[in-house]
Design a protein around this motif. Structure first.
Motif, PDB file in Angstrom:
ATOM      1  N   GLU A  64       0.863  -1.167   0.000  1.00 54.20           N
ATOM      2  CA  GLU A  64       0.000   0.000   0.000  1.00 54.20           C
ATOM      3  C   GLU A  64       0.906   1.224   0.000  1.00 54.20           C
ATOM      4  O   GLU A  64       2.110   1.124   0.250  1.00 54.20           O
ATOM      5  CB  GLU A  64      -0.916   0.011   1.225  1.00 54.20           C
TER       6      GLU A  64
ATOM      7  N   LEU B 279      -4.097  -0.870  -1.290  1.00 50.00           N
ATOM      8  CA  LEU B 279      -4.736   0.418  -1.030  1.00 50.00           C
ATOM      9  C   LEU B 279      -3.788   1.545  -1.400  1.00 50.00           C
ATOM     10  O   LEU B 279      -2.573   1.426  -1.285  1.00 50.00           O
ATOM     11  CB  LEU B 279      -5.086   0.510   0.462  1.00 50.00           C
TER      12      LEU B 279
ATOM     13  N   ASN C 164      -4.275   6.279  -1.556  1.00 53.26           N
ATOM     14  CA  ASN C 164      -5.171   7.393  -1.249  1.00 53.26           C
ATOM     15  C   ASN C 164      -5.553   8.153  -2.508  1.00 53.26           C
ATOM     16  O   ASN C 164      -4.735   8.301  -3.432  1.00 53.26           O
ATOM     17  CB  ASN C 164      -4.495   8.388  -0.298  1.00 53.26           C
TER      18      ASN C 164
ATOM     19  N   ARG D  81      -9.061  -1.240  -2.370  1.00 53.88           N
ATOM     20  CA  ARG D  81      -9.444  -0.199  -1.426  1.00 53.88           C
ATOM     21  C   ARG D  81      -8.859   1.138  -1.868  1.00 53.88           C
ATOM     22  O   ARG D  81      -7.708   1.223  -2.297  1.00 53.88           O
ATOM     23  CB  ARG D  81      -8.928  -0.521  -0.010  1.00 53.88           C
TER      24      ARG D  81
ATOM     25  N   HIS E 209      -8.522   4.955  -0.139  1.00 51.77           N
ATOM     26  CA  HIS E 209      -8.735   5.815   1.027  1.00 51.77           C
ATOM     27  C   HIS E 209      -9.019   7.230   0.552  1.00 51.77           C
ATOM     28  O   HIS E 209      -8.211   7.842  -0.157  1.00 51.77           O
ATOM     29  CB  HIS E 209      -7.494   5.793   1.923  1.00 51.77           C
TER      30      HIS E 209
ATOM     31  N   VAL F   6     -12.619   3.628   1.632  1.00 49.61           N
ATOM     32  CA  VAL F   6     -12.401   3.505   3.070  1.00 49.61           C
ATOM     33  C   VAL F   6     -12.114   4.879   3.669  1.00 49.61           C
ATOM     34  O   VAL F   6     -11.482   5.735   3.043  1.00 49.61           O
ATOM     35  CB  VAL F   6     -11.283   2.507   3.416  1.00 49.61           C
TER      36      VAL F   6
ATOM     37  N   GLU G 158     -10.881   6.994   7.273  1.00 50.41           N
ATOM     38  CA  GLU G 158     -10.007   6.767   8.415  1.00 50.41           C
ATOM     39  C   GLU G 158     -10.148   7.872   9.457  1.00 50.41           C
ATOM     40  O   GLU G 158     -10.130   9.066   9.122  1.00 50.41           O
ATOM     41  CB  GLU G 158      -8.550   6.704   7.948  1.00 50.41           C
TER      42      GLU G 158
ATOM     43  N   THR H 281     -16.493   7.502  12.408  1.00 54.78           N
ATOM     44  CA  THR H 281     -16.336   7.016  11.044  1.00 54.78           C
ATOM     45  C   THR H 281     -17.433   6.018  10.691  1.00 54.78           C
ATOM     46  O   THR H 281     -17.980   6.033   9.574  1.00 54.78           O
ATOM     47  CB  THR H 281     -14.953   6.373  10.876  1.00 54.78           C
TER      48      THR H 281
ATOM     49  N   GLN I 265     -11.426   2.387   7.533  1.00 55.44           N
ATOM     50  CA  GLN I 265     -10.008   2.050   7.543  1.00 55.44           C
ATOM     51  C   GLN I 265      -9.569   2.157   9.001  1.00 55.44           C
ATOM     52  O   GLN I 265      -9.341   3.244   9.519  1.00 55.44           O
ATOM     53  CB  GLN I 265      -9.220   3.012   6.657  1.00 55.44           C
TER      54      GLN I 265
ATOM     55  N   ASP J 216      -7.150   2.064  11.662  1.00 54.12           N
ATOM     56  CA  ASP J 216      -5.722   2.134  11.972  1.00 54.12           C
ATOM     57  C   ASP J 216      -5.568   1.978  13.482  1.00 54.12           C
ATOM     58  O   ASP J 216      -5.977   2.841  14.258  1.00 54.12           O
ATOM     59  CB  ASP J 216      -5.158   3.475  11.498  1.00 54.12           C
TER      60      ASP J 216
ATOM     61  N   HIS K  32     -10.362  -2.177   5.983  1.00 58.05           N
ATOM     62  CA  HIS K  32      -8.908  -2.229   5.905  1.00 58.05           C
ATOM     63  C   HIS K  32      -8.362  -1.944   7.301  1.00 58.05           C
ATOM     64  O   HIS K  32      -8.988  -1.212   8.079  1.00 58.05           O
ATOM     65  CB  HIS K  32      -8.375  -1.190   4.908  1.00 58.05           C
TER      66      HIS K  32
END
Length: 265
Positions: free
Chosen positions: A33, A58, A60, A101, A103, A141, A143, A161, A176, A178, A202
């Motif tokens: 990613e 993934l 962005n 995916r 982001h 996704v 985050e 989210t 997503q 994290d 994710h």
């Protein structure tokens, strides 16, 4: 077993970006990613992934002017046309790179704009992104990012989210999750993973507080990895951390899962 994707924005910093694909493959990663591929020709990036038998997990969508401090466009009223162009650019790369995916960053909270207006803009833009991504089988996704690393980011909490995902109501909009950001802002990671599991698209990892390899600090990652197996997570886990020294030398924690491929591609 968990399937780990090297984060080629943060891992292997001693190498040029395109060389990091080769290094990740040599170290046994099957997925990668990264933040933004747009400075590189998409066919050249694709050649690196295919030549190393790597799956792109993934990346962005374009975030606006990153160098000037912008951190996404989706929640910024008046930037809708720019947002749509950014999604168009991202999807052009997705068509070639085959990521599952994408982001989409929200952007920063603007205290001069009512929160409700930013949220309304955000929801409309995510609805648009989801509709455009649908035909590619691509999941958008979202985050939550901690306030220490990114002060003022529009989303900071996992449940926040989840509420956005529910309001958008599209089956290809997910969280997503994290674990680094979540631990800093909230903790209680195991309960949150189980509670939000159906909405998670994710996962990313790093140690807390130092954002290094997931083998030190206050998070019990072996426990959480086993938990993810038990609850049936079959997607990628992105290694979004800053290596303490050489990325390759710090991969002892990865040995049990080296070469595993995610089932959700």
């Amino acid at each position: 077993m968990p399937a780990f994707a090297a984060n080629l924005t943060m891992n292997y910093p001693e190498l040029e970006f395109l060389e990091r694909f080769d290094a990740a493959a040599r170290d046994g990663f099957r997925g990668v990613e990264f933040l933004f591929p747009y400075a590189f020709d998409r066919m050249e990036v694709s050649a690196r992934t295919q030549g190393n038998d790597l799956h792109v997990a993934l990346f962005n969508a374009p975030p606006g002017n990153w160098e000037q401090g912008e951190r996404g466009l989706a929640a910024l009223p008046g930037r809708e046309e720019e947002f749509r162009r950014a999604i168009g650019s991202a999807l052009e790369y997705s068509q070639v790179l085959g990521n599952s995916r994408l982001h989409v960053m929200a952007g920063l909270r603007d205290d001069e704009i009512p929160y409700e207006r930013q949220m309304e803009t955000y929801l409309r833009n995510i609805e648009y992104a989801a509709s455009q991504a649908k035909s590619l089988g691509l999941t958008i996704v979202l985050e939550a990012i901690n306030t220490r690393n990114m002060p003022g980011y529009f989303l900071n909490y996992q449940e926040e989210t989840k509420a956005v995902c529910d309001l958008v109501g599209a089956d290809n909009v997910k969280i997503q999750f994290d674990l680094y950001h979540a631990q800093i802002m909230q903790g209680d990671l195991a309960v949150r993973l189980k509670t939000l599991f159906e909405s998670i698209g994710h996962i990313q990892v790093a140690s807390v507080p130092d954002r290094h390899e997931p083998d030190e600090g206050e998070i019990n990652y072996p426990y959480l990895f086993a938990l993810l197996d038990r609850v049936g997570y079959r997607g990628w886990i992105g290694c979004e951390y800053n290596p303490r020294a050489s990325t390759s030398d710090g991969l002892g924690w990865l040995h049990p899962w080296r070469g595993t491929i995610a089932k959700t591609l």
